[in-house]
Design an enzyme around this catalytic site. Sequence first.
Site, short mmCIF file in Angstrom:
data_model
loop_
_atom_site.label_atom_id
_atom_site.label_comp_id
_atom_site.label_asym_id
_atom_site.label_seq_id
_atom_site.Cartn_x
_atom_site.Cartn_y
_atom_site.Cartn_z
N ASP A 1 -0.60 -1.39 -6.39
CA ASP A 1 -1.34 -1.00 -5.20
C ASP A 1 -1.83 -2.23 -4.43
O ASP A 1 -2.32 -3.18 -5.02
CB ASP A 1 -2.54 -0.15 -5.65
CG ASP A 1 -3.39 0.32 -4.50
OD1 ASP A 1 -2.88 1.09 -3.68
OD2 ASP A 1 -4.56 -0.10 -4.42
N GLU B 1 3.55 -2.25 -3.39
CA GLU B 1 3.08 -1.65 -2.15
C GLU B 1 2.62 -2.79 -1.27
O GLU B 1 1.49 -3.24 -1.33
CB GLU B 1 1.91 -0.68 -2.38
CG GLU B 1 1.57 0.06 -1.10
CD GLU B 1 0.08 0.24 -0.81
OE1 GLU B 1 -0.24 0.95 0.16
OE2 GLU B 1 -0.77 -0.34 -1.50
#
Length: 570
Positions: free
Chosen positions: A213, A255
């Site tokens: 993330d 990401e």
Amino acid sequence: MTLQYPTPSPGLELDVEWHKRAVFYEVMVRSFADSNGDGTGDLQGLISKLDYLQWLGIDALWLPPFFASPLRDGGYDVADYTAVLAEYGTIDDFRELVAKAHERNMRVVIDLVLNHTSDQHAWFQRSRTDPDGPFGDFYVWRDTDAGLPHVRVIFPDAEDSNWAFDSERRQFYFHRFFSHQPDLNYDNPAVHDAIFDVVRFWLETGVDGFRLDAVPYLYASEDGNGESEPPTHEFLKRLRAMLDDEYPGRVMIAEANQWPAETAAFMGTADEPECHMAFDFPVMPRIFHALRSQDARELVEVLEEQTDIPEDAAWGVFLRNHDELSLEMVSEEYRQAMYGWYAYDPRMRINLGIRRRLASLLDNARSEIELAHALLLSLGGSPFLYYGDEIGMGDNIWLDDRDASRTPMQWTPDRNAGFSTADPGKLYLPVVQSLVFNGHHVNVEAQLAQSRSLLHWVRNMLHVRRANAALTLGDLRVLRTDHESVLAFVRRHREVRKDGTVHEHRVLCVFSFAHAPVAVEVQLPGDEGAILHDVFSGAAFPAVSGAGGLSLTLGTQGFYWLTIESAHHD
Ligand code: GLC
Ligand code: CA
């Protein structure tokens, strides 16, 4: 340390290429199925739906955070990295999920929130109360809020600064996202050790990889903008080396919502690999733009630029996910056009993006939804589907933030769309009740009963894709056409068989973004006389001309996948 699960992942054969062939499915545990009627989805609920996902043709699940959390950011505010949120179940439930997924040859990838924790995390609580203790430097503390001046605010609708004052420690801490999400201090080696421990903990449960993330943001320097800075890449190289040494076959997925070259950089190089995959943020908004502008040229450009990634790396292509459709990395003009087409109601916008689901963005137009999926499933890389998009679920813009598109999965026409037996008022979010998308008619059961439903169509596409190595492992070459609304490319895979012979598989993919039928000439230099067949039906198409041109007509927003066989065999 002895490994509880030596390589490969339990129940699976070692395969270091699986991520290049897989179809991923993003499923939020909270949103999928509620097994105990408390109104919230849980791990047992998800386990009960694995047969459905296997039937659909899913090879890997991506689970957003399901860890202990105050849930002020959908779980991306982690309060304990190694504890399962009690509402979702236990670590044993999670182990069971992994085992049962693996029995179905399905892999499980989980989110790893590296950049920040919740302010409820014990590390942060100890950092603020005991500055000289072992966690004192786990976060980025300053006496003023003037530091790191070039770092942007990512959630401008919610925050106006990256610094927040802590009344206990009487200092400011740095946060990239919400102020309740303090950034970890990667300048502190103890943070690396702590994160490596977390990674090993989950690898030992048998997970097949991590979605990293917010990965560009790990390091921020005083003069830099705090995105994709060199030490962030160094850290990823070390994480990758650990995985390769200790857990081969497990993957890292970045990401990294950055400009094209910076995004690709997260996959590293052949000599210095980083992530196995990176989400294709550059391509995604350009698909939506092309659908409305009827102009494929930008898509052509960005695909032509995208070649240089290591052999074992793959793009993760996607249309939608649990976040807003991000317009951070496009020009202002582009962004305004997108808002005009897709976010005509201000409630549809958030930060620099659009908080809607696929089917509602595309106005529930079947031809457009099919075109978007056909592209998704044939672009270079591995596709990521978002739960519910396979049945064309809608959203609810009256809910806050990105909850608009995180509503319960719609299984049946029954109470709570079959998601839960709870009192409807008790659900973590209400089921979509809009005129067009309400659960009474948009649901899995109804679409199973209808052979021409979107669900059956998507499933068929996944199975056809899987059967064509060119569409999974193949490289991609963009072709010239004489129509600006048309995108054409060839996927090619050279299969080396056991006897050493090489078999070439090629699929020509042609997409028309025009809102009316078109005639187009596609250039296939070197393929004079080649024979074409429809991938789905096997039907023969006119051969490529002696001059290497191919004349095709496409219906409104139509597409073709055609196998190519050379006229001359060498
Ligand atoms: C990522 C997640 C998003 C979350 C943010 C902060 O962008 O996808 O949902 O809010 O990180 O953790
Ligand atoms: Ca539950």
